[in-house]
Design a protein around this motif. Sequence first.
Motif, PDB file in Angstrom:
ATOM      1  N   SER A 244     -10.381  42.342   9.049  1.00  0.00           N
ATOM      2  CA  SER A 244      -9.848  43.252   8.028  1.00  0.00           C
ATOM      3  C   SER A 244      -8.422  42.814   7.715  1.00  0.00           C
ATOM      4  O   SER A 244      -7.600  42.680   8.624  1.00  0.00           O
ATOM      5  CB  SER A 244      -9.857  44.691   8.541  1.00  0.00           C
ATOM      6  OG  SER A 244     -11.160  45.109   8.860  1.00  0.00           O
ATOM      7  N   GLU A 245      -8.140  42.594   6.430  1.00  0.00           N
ATOM      8  CA  GLU A 245      -6.819  42.092   6.049  1.00  0.00           C
ATOM      9  C   GLU A 245      -5.858  43.199   5.637  1.00  0.00           C
ATOM     10  O   GLU A 245      -4.637  43.052   5.759  1.00  0.00           O
ATOM     11  CB  GLU A 245      -6.965  41.090   4.906  1.00  0.00           C
ATOM     12  CG  GLU A 245      -7.792  39.861   5.280  1.00  0.00           C
ATOM     13  CD  GLU A 245      -7.876  38.856   4.149  1.00  0.00           C
ATOM     14  OE1 GLU A 245      -6.797  38.417   3.689  1.00  0.00           O
ATOM     15  OE2 GLU A 245      -8.989  38.520   3.723  1.00  0.00           O
ATOM     16  N   ASP A 246      -6.386  44.313   5.142  1.00  0.00           N
ATOM     17  CA  ASP A 246      -5.544  45.437   4.740  1.00  0.00           C
ATOM     18  C   ASP A 246      -5.290  46.302   5.969  1.00  0.00           C
ATOM     19  O   ASP A 246      -5.954  47.310   6.213  1.00  0.00           O
ATOM     20  CB  ASP A 246      -6.235  46.253   3.649  1.00  0.00           C
ATOM     21  CG  ASP A 246      -5.347  47.363   3.113  1.00  0.00           C
ATOM     22  OD1 ASP A 246      -4.119  47.326   3.375  1.00  0.00           O
ATOM     23  OD2 ASP A 246      -5.871  48.280   2.457  1.00  0.00           O
ATOM     24  N   GLY A 342      -4.513  39.901  10.232  1.00  0.00           N
ATOM     25  CA  GLY A 342      -5.569  40.901  10.122  1.00  0.00           C
ATOM     26  C   GLY A 342      -5.967  41.408  11.498  1.00  0.00           C
ATOM     27  O   GLY A 342      -5.332  41.103  12.508  1.00  0.00           O
ATOM     28  N   ASP A 348     -16.674  44.958  13.305  1.00  0.00           N
ATOM     29  CA  ASP A 348     -16.717  43.739  12.492  1.00  0.00           C
ATOM     30  C   ASP A 348     -17.593  42.684  13.146  1.00  0.00           C
ATOM     31  O   ASP A 348     -18.374  41.992  12.480  1.00  0.00           O
ATOM     32  CB  ASP A 348     -15.300  43.166  12.312  1.00  0.00           C
ATOM     33  CG  ASP A 348     -14.373  44.113  11.573  1.00  0.00           C
ATOM     34  OD1 ASP A 348     -14.861  44.854  10.698  1.00  0.00           O
ATOM     35  OD2 ASP A 348     -13.172  44.113  11.874  1.00  0.00           O
TER      36      ASP A 348
END
Length: 362
Positions: A244-246, A342, A348
């Motif tokens: 997850s980058e945000d 991230g 995930d």
Amino acid sequence: MSSTKAWLRSFWPAPMAISKSQQAVSCLGAFFGLSFTAWFCHSVLGASSLWLIAPMGASAVLLFAVPSSPLAQPWSILGGCVVSALVGVSCARWLGHSGWVAGLAGGLAIGLMFALRCLHPPGGAVALSAVLAGEPVAQLGYHFVVFPVAINAAAMLLIALLFNNLLQRRYPHRASDHHNPHKTIDALPRDRVGFTPDDLDAVLNARGELLDIARDDLEEILRQTEERAYRRRFGEIRCGDIMSEDVLSVGAQTSVSAALTIMLEHRLSALPVINQSKQLQGMLSLHDVVATADVQGTCESIMQRHVLTCKSDWPVSYLLESLGSSVEHRMPVLGENKVLLGIVTQTDLVAALYRSALERAG
């Protein structure tokens, strides 16, 4: 004819999977160990006495070339050498110095080393030396057990402890801790599918022979082999592909109460703590907040500074071990200079493995 060729080929030495640097380190360690032992024992015992015995050369091979071997551990060298010397001296005193007495001493020494769990191959040579080394050893009698055998073994062990640990070799070799981090009786997730430690123990017990490798090392090698086979079969999904980058984060000086508000609002169990350059400083979890019950302080005061991390180009198979055998359920993904790129969570990872299985099934 083919069976004869195969038998003859078995005499050809197998390649040794050891790096050139480790070979050099082993040679250097043996040099230091034997040199120190010779100097120290000569200084203590004097030139007129027997101050260094030949079996120490064999001990040096074990202590510095294969320090992870069960035969090279501290109790093995100390107990093995002393017990063998006692057996050898006793046999020589009561039965004489003939060849069959030497054979008897060697056999009894091995039996006692097995019983006392201190098997050390040079111990067999120590027993033979006590019987066949001649008049100097015969005159020493039981003093031979202490001077020079025990002194030699202790000096070699001292250098092995200093040298191996200085080079960050795990010595004495300690079994890895594979207990459930949640302190329940459940096995680790990785042990619930595939082979288990009990399976490995059953196979080793069925073989009934001594293997010159620690059990936990053998288990780790098998698991790494499984991991490598998995990567070959399912391809190389990278951590950067599923992260997850945000990512929500806080600063080290952010108040714990503010961080707690963010976690509750977004239903998060942890937050990365970063500086102005987005470099990871630590992780703040709900457990940390609850454990301290101090919401007035800053994140820096209660955050975890030692955090499991990964790189974006690492294969996700690395996460199977790290996230599956620890209390952590997420792992920061770092770029150059520890910059946070991230977060990868267990969710995930499961989603990525599920998608990979569906693609292969299709």
